[in-house]
Design a protein around this motif. Structure first.
Motif, PDB file in Angstrom:
ATOM      1  N   MET A   1     -11.794  -6.291  -0.505  1.00 18.81           N
ATOM      2  CA  MET A   1     -11.423  -7.206   0.575  1.00 18.81           C
ATOM      3  C   MET A   1     -10.121  -7.939   0.254  1.00 18.81           C
ATOM      4  O   MET A   1      -9.263  -8.110   1.128  1.00 18.81           O
ATOM      5  CB  MET A   1     -12.552  -8.211   0.818  1.00 18.81           C
ATOM      6  N   ARG A   2      -9.947  -8.340  -1.006  1.00 12.72           N
ATOM      7  CA  ARG A   2      -8.725  -9.052  -1.386  1.00 12.72           C
ATOM      8  C   ARG A   2      -7.500  -8.147  -1.280  1.00 12.72           C
ATOM      9  O   ARG A   2      -6.403  -8.609  -0.975  1.00 12.72           O
ATOM     10  CB  ARG A   2      -8.852  -9.587  -2.814  1.00 12.72           C
ATOM     11  N   ALA A   3      -7.690  -6.853  -1.547  1.00 13.32           N
ATOM     12  CA  ALA A   3      -6.567  -5.916  -1.500  1.00 13.32           C
ATOM     13  C   ALA A   3      -6.261  -5.425  -0.099  1.00 13.32           C
ATOM     14  O   ALA A   3      -5.263  -4.729   0.108  1.00 13.32           O
ATOM     15  CB  ALA A   3      -6.869  -4.717  -2.405  1.00 13.32           C
ATOM     16  N   ALA A   4      -7.109  -5.782   0.868  1.00 15.46           N
ATOM     17  CA  ALA A   4      -6.914  -5.295   2.236  1.00 15.46           C
ATOM     18  C   ALA A   4      -5.598  -5.779   2.831  1.00 15.46           C
ATOM     19  O   ALA A   4      -5.044  -5.145   3.736  1.00 15.46           O
ATOM     20  CB  ALA A   4      -8.078  -5.732   3.118  1.00 15.46           C
ATOM     21  N   GLY A   5      -5.063  -6.897   2.307  1.00 14.86           N
ATOM     22  CA  GLY A   5      -3.804  -7.421   2.822  1.00 14.86           C
ATOM     23  C   GLY A   5      -2.589  -6.607   2.412  1.00 14.86           C
ATOM     24  O   GLY A   5      -1.509  -6.754   2.998  1.00 14.86           O
ATOM     25  N   THR A   6      -2.737  -5.766   1.404  1.00 11.76           N
ATOM     26  CA  THR A   6      -1.649  -4.875   0.956  1.00 11.76           C
ATOM     27  C   THR A   6      -2.174  -3.446   1.008  1.00 11.76           C
ATOM     28  O   THR A   6      -2.562  -2.879  -0.020  1.00 11.76           O
ATOM     29  CB  THR A   6      -1.198  -5.235  -0.468  1.00 11.76           C
ATOM     30  N   PRO A   7      -2.179  -2.832   2.183  1.00 16.83           N
ATOM     31  CA  PRO A   7      -2.820  -1.522   2.376  1.00 16.83           C
ATOM     32  C   PRO A   7      -2.351  -0.444   1.417  1.00 16.83           C
ATOM     33  O   PRO A   7      -3.166   0.378   0.970  1.00 16.83           O
ATOM     34  CB  PRO A   7      -2.457  -1.173   3.827  1.00 16.83           C
ATOM     35  N   ALA A   8      -1.065  -0.429   1.074  1.00 14.87           N
ATOM     36  CA  ALA A   8      -0.558   0.624   0.205  1.00 14.87           C
ATOM     37  C   ALA A   8      -1.190   0.559  -1.183  1.00 14.87           C
ATOM     38  O   ALA A   8      -1.316   1.583  -1.866  1.00 14.87           O
ATOM     39  CB  ALA A   8       0.960   0.527   0.089  1.00 14.87           C
ATOM     40  N   GLU A   9      -1.594  -0.625  -1.618  1.00 10.91           N
ATOM     41  CA  GLU A   9      -2.182  -0.794  -2.942  1.00 10.91           C
ATOM     42  C   GLU A   9      -3.710  -0.672  -2.926  1.00 10.91           C
ATOM     43  O   GLU A   9      -4.337  -0.572  -3.982  1.00 10.91           O
ATOM     44  CB  GLU A   9      -1.797  -2.159  -3.515  1.00 10.91           C
ATOM     45  N   LEU A  10      -4.285  -0.691  -1.755  1.00 11.46           N
ATOM     46  CA  LEU A  10      -5.742  -0.712  -1.643  1.00 11.46           C
ATOM     47  C   LEU A  10      -6.420   0.479  -2.315  1.00 11.46           C
ATOM     48  O   LEU A  10      -7.389   0.281  -3.071  1.00 11.46           O
ATOM     49  CB  LEU A  10      -6.150  -0.795  -0.171  1.00 11.46           C
ATOM     50  N   PRO A  11      -5.985   1.735  -2.097  1.00 10.99           N
ATOM     51  CA  PRO A  11      -6.680   2.852  -2.751  1.00 10.99           C
ATOM     52  C   PRO A  11      -6.698   2.733  -4.272  1.00 10.99           C
ATOM     53  O   PRO A  11      -7.721   3.008  -4.913  1.00 10.99           O
ATOM     54  CB  PRO A  11      -5.883   4.083  -2.301  1.00 10.99           C
ATOM     55  N   GLY A  12      -5.560   2.295  -4.856  1.00 10.73           N
ATOM     56  CA  GLY A  12      -5.511   2.145  -6.308  1.00 10.73           C
ATOM     57  C   GLY A  12      -6.454   1.069  -6.803  1.00 10.73           C
ATOM     58  O   GLY A  12      -7.152   1.245  -7.811  1.00 10.73           O
ATOM     59  N   VAL A  13      -6.494  -0.073  -6.100  1.00 11.22           N
ATOM     60  CA  VAL A  13      -7.401  -1.163  -6.475  1.00 11.22           C
ATOM     61  C   VAL A  13      -8.851  -0.710  -6.321  1.00 11.22           C
ATOM     62  O   VAL A  13      -9.690  -0.969  -7.192  1.00 11.22           O
ATOM     63  CB  VAL A  13      -7.127  -2.412  -5.612  1.00 11.22           C
ATOM     64  N   LEU A  14      -9.136  -0.061  -5.234  1.00  8.11           N
ATOM     65  CA  LEU A  14     -10.499   0.415  -4.961  1.00  8.11           C
ATOM     66  C   LEU A  14     -10.995   1.314  -6.086  1.00  8.11           C
ATOM     67  O   LEU A  14     -12.110   1.149  -6.590  1.00  8.11           O
ATOM     68  CB  LEU A  14     -10.514   1.155  -3.624  1.00  8.11           C
TER      69      LEU A  14
END
Length: 238
Positions: free
Chosen positions: A96-109
């Motif tokens: 949820m915290r990474a949702a604001g930066t979509p390009a980074e979301l897959p890596g964080v996930l």
């Protein structure tokens, strides 16, 4: 014909008849209390004889021991479930915290998934992404077979790695091993009319018993739903 009708009657009585009689006549041993003290049985863990009361006490102790073990198992399972729920909660918060930066979301996930659940290998691929993300690794081209396989899954696949294309996305684990067991989780939009997946999340392990066909998939289904909800923002608008 026997000359002893009483003997014939006794011979006709089976052990089942006796057991049924005693079960239906609870007052028998009250009227014959002395009989209990004279009955001798073989000890279950040796050759010595024990009284019926001792044998009953032994059976009761075994039953109590079994119940204690079941209670211990229930407590342990409850603690394990709480720990899993805590990890899932922390992973969901990270997504949820990474949702604001979509390009980074897959890596964080993927990073948090590996970290929180101690998963040796994890990767994903998305298709139909917005133009801004088409050059990202997570949007790398996949075959029609992968898309067809993802569409065929009604629940996550767990089992042996039999040469799946998705396994090649994983590379090697930190220990240098290749994935021998996999969990393949389809990613799809909850409100999509066609119901077709837009991606595939793959978890792998060098341990062949980490993901098996016999394991439950409820937890993996939840992971797929949360991942799908977060990654939907990377898709091209229809």
């Amino acid at each position: 014909m026997s000359s002893n009708p009483a003997a014939d009657a006794v011979q006709g009585i089976t052990e089942t008849d006796i057991a049924n009689y005693l079960a239906a006549t609870p007052g028998f041993f009250e009227r014959h209390a002395a009989l209990l003290a004279t009955v001798q049985l073989q000890h279950p863990h040796g050759t010595r004889a024990v009284s019926l009361q001792e044998r009953q006490a032994e059976m009761l102790r075994d039953k109590i021991k079994g119940l204690e073990q079941r209670l211990i198992d229930m407590i342990r399972n409850g603690q394990d479930n709480v720990a899993i729920a805590d990890r899932l909660h922390r992973w969901t918060l990270a997504v949820m915290r990474a949702a604001g930066t979509p390009a980074e979301l897959p890596g964080v996930l993927l990073h948090e998934l590996r970290h929180q659940f101690m998963i040796p290998q994890a990767s994903l691929r998305l298709w139909g992404v917005a133009p801004a993300y088409e050059s990202a690794e997570f949007a790398a081209s996949v075959s029609a077979d992968v898309k067809s396989f993802a569409s065929s899954l009604s629940q996550p696949y767990c089992g042996v790695n039999s040469g799946f294309e998705a396994a090649r996305w994983l590379g090697l684990s930190e220990s240098g091993g290749t994935a021998t067991s996999l969990a393949l989780i389809p990613l799809s939009q909850a409100n999509a009319q066609d119901g077709k997946p837009f991606g595939l999340l793959v978890l792998g392990s060098p341990d062949p018993t980490r993901y098996t066909a016999e394991m439950g998939t409820d937890f993996l289904t939840r992971v797929g739903e949360i991942a799908s909800a977060g990654l939907t923002g990377l898709l091209a608008q229809a």
